[in-house]
Design a protein around this motif. Structure first.
Motif, PDB file in Angstrom:
ATOM      1  N   UNK A 109       4.138   7.787   5.367  1.00 46.32           N
ATOM      2  CA  UNK A 109       4.994   6.676   5.818  1.00 46.32           C
ATOM      3  C   UNK A 109       4.818   5.450   4.918  1.00 46.32           C
ATOM      4  N   UNK A 110       3.631   5.300   4.345  1.00 48.75           N
ATOM      5  CA  UNK A 110       3.435   4.207   3.401  1.00 48.75           C
ATOM      6  C   UNK A 110       4.321   4.387   2.167  1.00 48.75           C
ATOM      7  N   UNK A 111       4.430   5.607   1.678  1.00 46.56           N
ATOM      8  CA  UNK A 111       5.301   5.871   0.533  1.00 46.56           C
ATOM      9  C   UNK A 111       6.753   5.599   0.908  1.00 46.56           C
ATOM     10  N   UNK A 112       7.146   5.951   2.144  1.00 46.59           N
ATOM     11  CA  UNK A 112       8.512   5.662   2.598  1.00 46.59           C
ATOM     12  C   UNK A 112       8.817   4.170   2.485  1.00 46.59           C
ATOM     13  N   UNK A 113       7.857   3.335   2.907  1.00 49.90           N
ATOM     14  CA  UNK A 113       8.066   1.882   2.861  1.00 49.90           C
ATOM     15  C   UNK A 113       8.138   1.386   1.417  1.00 49.90           C
ATOM     16  N   UNK A 114       7.337   1.982   0.542  1.00 53.74           N
ATOM     17  CA  UNK A 114       7.374   1.607  -0.863  1.00 53.74           C
ATOM     18  C   UNK A 114       8.735   1.947  -1.473  1.00 53.74           C
ATOM     19  N   UNK A 115       9.213   3.144  -1.194  1.00 64.61           N
ATOM     20  CA  UNK A 115      10.520   3.563  -1.712  1.00 64.61           C
ATOM     21  C   UNK A 115      11.623   2.647  -1.175  1.00 64.61           C
ATOM     22  N   UNK A 116      11.523   2.301   0.096  1.00 63.79           N
ATOM     23  CA  UNK A 116      12.506   1.391   0.692  1.00 63.79           C
ATOM     24  C   UNK A 116      12.521   0.054  -0.052  1.00 63.79           C
ATOM     25  N   UNK A 117      11.328  -0.439  -0.411  1.00 54.12           N
ATOM     26  CA  UNK A 117      11.256  -1.680  -1.187  1.00 54.12           C
ATOM     27  C   UNK A 117      11.932  -1.502  -2.545  1.00 54.12           C
ATOM     28  N   UNK A 118      11.645  -0.403  -3.238  1.00 57.20           N
ATOM     29  CA  UNK A 118      12.230  -0.177  -4.558  1.00 57.20           C
ATOM     30  C   UNK A 118      13.757  -0.158  -4.489  1.00 57.20           C
ATOM     31  N   UNK A 137       0.844  -1.201   0.000  1.00 58.74           N
ATOM     32  CA  UNK A 137       0.000   0.000   0.000  1.00 58.74           C
ATOM     33  C   UNK A 137       0.878   1.249   0.000  1.00 58.74           C
ATOM     34  N   UNK A 138       0.543   2.219  -0.829  1.00 60.67           N
ATOM     35  CA  UNK A 138       1.303   3.478  -0.872  1.00 60.67           C
ATOM     36  C   UNK A 138       0.542   4.597  -0.166  1.00 60.67           C
ATOM     37  N   UNK A 139      -0.497   4.213   0.596  1.00 61.00           N
ATOM     38  CA  UNK A 139      -1.303   5.227   1.254  1.00 61.00           C
ATOM     39  C   UNK A 139      -2.366   5.748   0.312  1.00 61.00           C
ATOM     40  N   UNK A 140      -3.152   6.684   0.805  1.00 55.96           N
ATOM     41  CA  UNK A 140      -4.284   7.203   0.050  1.00 55.96           C
ATOM     42  C   UNK A 140      -3.933   8.427  -0.788  1.00 55.96           C
ATOM     43  N   UNK A 141      -2.654   8.840  -0.717  1.00 51.37           N
ATOM     44  CA  UNK A 141      -2.146   9.952  -1.526  1.00 51.37           C
ATOM     45  C   UNK A 141      -3.039  11.182  -1.428  1.00 51.37           C
ATOM     46  N   UNK A 142      -3.250  11.684  -0.208  1.00 52.88           N
ATOM     47  CA  UNK A 142      -4.077  12.891  -0.064  1.00 52.88           C
ATOM     48  C   UNK A 142      -3.490  14.024  -0.878  1.00 52.88           C
ATOM     49  N   UNK A 143      -4.337  14.815  -1.520  1.00 45.89           N
ATOM     50  CA  UNK A 143      -3.831  15.870  -2.400  1.00 45.89           C
ATOM     51  C   UNK A 143      -2.995  16.884  -1.646  1.00 45.89           C
ATOM     52  N   UNK A 144      -1.907  17.295  -2.262  1.00 47.62           N
ATOM     53  CA  UNK A 144      -1.014  18.279  -1.640  1.00 47.62           C
ATOM     54  C   UNK A 144      -1.498  19.671  -1.995  1.00 47.62           C
ATOM     55  N   UNK A 145      -2.563  20.109  -1.334  1.00 50.17           N
ATOM     56  CA  UNK A 145      -3.123  21.436  -1.610  1.00 50.17           C
ATOM     57  C   UNK A 145      -3.876  21.425  -2.928  1.00 50.17           C
ATOM     58  N   UNK A 146      -4.086  22.604  -3.478  1.00 53.20           N
ATOM     59  CA  UNK A 146      -4.840  22.704  -4.723  1.00 53.20           C
ATOM     60  C   UNK A 146      -4.052  22.204  -5.916  1.00 53.20           C
ATOM     61  N   UNK A 147      -2.779  21.871  -5.700  1.00 53.13           N
ATOM     62  CA  UNK A 147      -1.949  21.401  -6.794  1.00 53.13           C
ATOM     63  C   UNK A 147      -2.465  20.144  -7.447  1.00 53.13           C
ATOM     64  N   UNK A 148      -3.325  19.359  -6.750  1.00 52.63           N
ATOM     65  CA  UNK A 148      -3.775  18.133  -7.374  1.00 52.63           C
ATOM     66  C   UNK A 148      -4.911  18.348  -8.363  1.00 52.63           C
ATOM     67  N   UNK A 149      -5.391  19.557  -8.479  1.00 51.09           N
ATOM     68  CA  UNK A 149      -6.514  19.791  -9.368  1.00 51.09           C
ATOM     69  C   UNK A 149      -6.057  20.210 -10.746  1.00 51.09           C
ATOM     70  N   UNK A 150      -6.809  19.780 -11.747  1.00 52.38           N
ATOM     71  CA  UNK A 150      -6.571  20.203 -13.117  1.00 52.38           C
ATOM     72  C   UNK A 150      -7.453  21.416 -13.382  1.00 52.38           C
ATOM     73  N   UNK A 151      -6.841  22.557 -13.576  1.00 53.57           N
ATOM     74  CA  UNK A 151      -7.617  23.798 -13.678  1.00 53.57           C
ATOM     75  C   UNK A 151      -8.318  23.961 -15.012  1.00 53.57           C
ATOM     76  N   UNK A 152      -7.732  23.363 -16.057  1.00 54.53           N
ATOM     77  CA  UNK A 152      -8.433  23.327 -17.334  1.00 54.53           C
ATOM     78  C   UNK A 152      -8.889  24.716 -17.800  1.00 54.53           C
ATOM     79  N   UNK A 153      -7.989  25.698 -17.682  1.00 54.67           N
ATOM     80  CA  UNK A 153      -8.207  27.069 -18.161  1.00 54.67           C
ATOM     81  C   UNK A 153      -9.190  27.893 -17.339  1.00 54.67           C
ATOM     82  N   UNK A 154      -9.703  27.352 -16.224  1.00 54.62           N
ATOM     83  CA  UNK A 154     -10.559  28.141 -15.347  1.00 54.62           C
ATOM     84  C   UNK A 154      -9.688  28.920 -14.377  1.00 54.62           C
ATOM     85  N   UNK A 155     -10.151  30.050 -13.941  1.00 56.47           N
ATOM     86  CA  UNK A 155      -9.336  30.925 -13.103  1.00 56.47           C
ATOM     87  C   UNK A 155      -9.613  30.709 -11.630  1.00 56.47           C
TER      88      UNK A 155
END
Length: 497
Positions: A476-485, A264-282
């Motif tokens: 921390x889930x991502x940390x464990x995934x990276x450690x595996x890689x 499991x890499x965790x639920x990848x909660x969005x890092x602020x509004x950066x996870x949104x696709x603005x698609x030319x909207x302001x």
């Protein structure tokens, strides 16, 4: 002599340092896939590893900007998508297309095999992390000695329900035995390999659609099940957008079924509004929205949105809108063009006089909306959703209970899982044709938002904040995934050497 000893010690210390990896990321051409791949990329890059994020030019241009402190670690690789006769111009993602055209996007995606092969051959990444679709990729990576990881953006319960590819299964009653016609009834009950009680399964009206969309050969010449099977069988590890706190039983089941490491890499909660696709909207849209939200009572507003690709029929949309009106609750309804059936005039989809009648307590918002900001506002008390896994993740960060109207595929299985968790209630539907009424919409809305018997949903959703809302736990889930890689690559190279 001491100098030689010191040199040997220094060499040993250097050898003990984990090698920084070069990881190529190759998501399917859907923003419900691209965004989680990007979030995972950013978290891996924060560990100092180098990312090559591969997609098509327009999709990359629509992505949010990478934070400045990560810009040196993430490189976007643009592979032009060939134009096909059946694809509209500039259509490079599923959100650009009606559902029946998506198989042609898969044909275009498959044509990226040659340019991707050239990139991998010249850049020689340590790992390639890929999606369900490029069935031709594992043999290429094996030939180039690139390690292979399959990243599933679907929930663990969805993976567990479908089980492993038939040709790898030790079970006689695999859900789709090779060469056999799938029976819809098999999908309406939990399969025998699920060893714990669950109601996760499809209603009959969805089961038929799933067979056509997932198990039957489409215009691309193969089925999505074939694609998924080849990717799973060709991988050294499966990463899943999930966490043990929410789907522990399912993750253990998936690892047993697929007979490969499942991380499991965790639920990848969005890092602020950066996870949104603005698609030319302001961004100025937020000013108008928050002005209205600020005037509403705390926890009173229903936020209504169905993602960028779900498409209610005209009749369903009418019942949904009239159910919102009948509920008497304040609401914020987001309508994207992709959410409506094809029509010259989108206004035709709204019931006559609807906007005028609800103007004092409801908003109909056309186009893109800042979903995470809205869900985080104190006036929002519930989320009327299609049960896309990323949308659910966003809602539970803020403890919002769900009013659920899943429309297809994994959304339906997610809805059943969430009902089991008592974090929301699904709008009752006819098992045969999937129809529902405005009365059932209004009743479910009031149940989750106001009624005493719906308090369990509100309480359970708040409890979800301890896992979905704990970013450090998820990271921390991502940390464990990276450690595996890192460790897997080190062992592979040592064995090869």
């Amino acid at each position: 002599m001491s100098s030689d000893i010191n040199t040997t010690k220094m060499d040993a210390m250097v050898d003990d340092q984990p090698k920084k990896l070069h990881i190529a990321m190759f998501p399917w051409l859907a923003f419900g896939h691209i965004i989680p791949f990007l979030e995972l990329s950013k978290l891996i890059a924060r560990k100092g590893h180098r990312i090559s994020f591969i997609s098509t030019p327009r999709n990359i241009e629509r992505l949010p900007k990478i934070p400045l402190d990560l810009a040196a670690f993430i490189t976007f690789v643009k592979l032009p998508l060939p134009h096909l006769e059946n694809l509209p111009e500039n259509a490079e993602a599923t959100m650009d297309l009606p559902h029946h055209i998506v198989p042609y996007l898969k044909i275009a995606y498959d044509s990226l095999q040659e340019p991707l092969s050239r990139f991998l051959e010249t850049s020689t990444p340590d790992w390639i992390v890929y999606d369900f679709a490029p069935h031709w990729l594992p043999p290429i990576a094996i030939k180039l000695c690139i390690s292979r990881a399959f990243f599933s953006v679907f929930s663990a319960s969805c993976l567990g329900f479908f089980g492993p590819p038939a040709e790898s299964s030790v079970m006689e009653d695999a859900i789709h035995p090779k060469g056999m016609r799938m029976e819809p009834e098999r999908l309406t009950v939990p399969p025998k390999w699920i060893t714990f009680p669950t109601k996760v399964a499809f209603p009959l009206f969805v089961a038929n659609e799933v067979i056509l969309a997932f198990f039957e050969e489409n215009a691309s010449g193969i089925s999505d099940w074939f694609r998924f099977s080849k990717m799973a069988l060709g991988s050294e590890v499966m990463a899943v957008k999930a966490c043990m706190e929410v789907e522990g039983e399912w993750l253990k089941l998936v690892e047993n079924l697929f007979n490969l490491p499942v991380i499991p890499v965790g639920l990848l909660p969005p890092s602020g509004e950066g996870q949104l696709v603005h698609d030319d909207h302001k961004d100025s849209a937020w000013g108008t929205i928050v002005e209205w939200l600020d005037k509403q009572e705390k926890g009173s507003v229903v936020y209504v949105a169905f993602g960028s690709e779900s498409e209610p029929s005209q009749e369903d949309f009418k019942e949904l809108a009239l159910g919102l009106e009948q509920s008497g609750l304040p609401f914020f309804l987001v309508i994207r063009k992709q959410n409506l059936p094809e029509s010259e005039d989108s206004d035709e989809q709204i019931p006559e006089g609807f906007e005028e009648r609800i103007k004092d307590r409801g908003i109909v918002w056309w186009g893109w909306a800042p979903q995470v900001k809205i869900l985080g506002h104190d006036s929002v008390g519930g989320y009327f959703t299609h049960c896309g896994w990323s949308s659910v993740t966003e809602a539970f960060q803020f403890g919002r209970p769900l009013i659920m109207l899943p429309m297809f595929g994994d959304q339906v299985l997610n809805g059943k899982l969430l009902e089991e968790m008592q974090t929301g209630a699904e709008v009752p539907r006819n098992e045969q044709d999937g129809s529902f009424s405005r009365e059932s919409v209004a009743k479910t809305l009031r149940l989750v938002m106001k009624d005493a018997e719906g308090q369990i949903y509100r309480d359970k959703a708040k409890e979800m904040m301890t896992s979905f809302g704990d970013k450090q736990l998820q990271y921390r889930y991502v940390d464990k995934f990276v450690e595996f890689l890192v460790n897997h690559r080190r062992v592979m190279l040592a064995t090869k050497g």
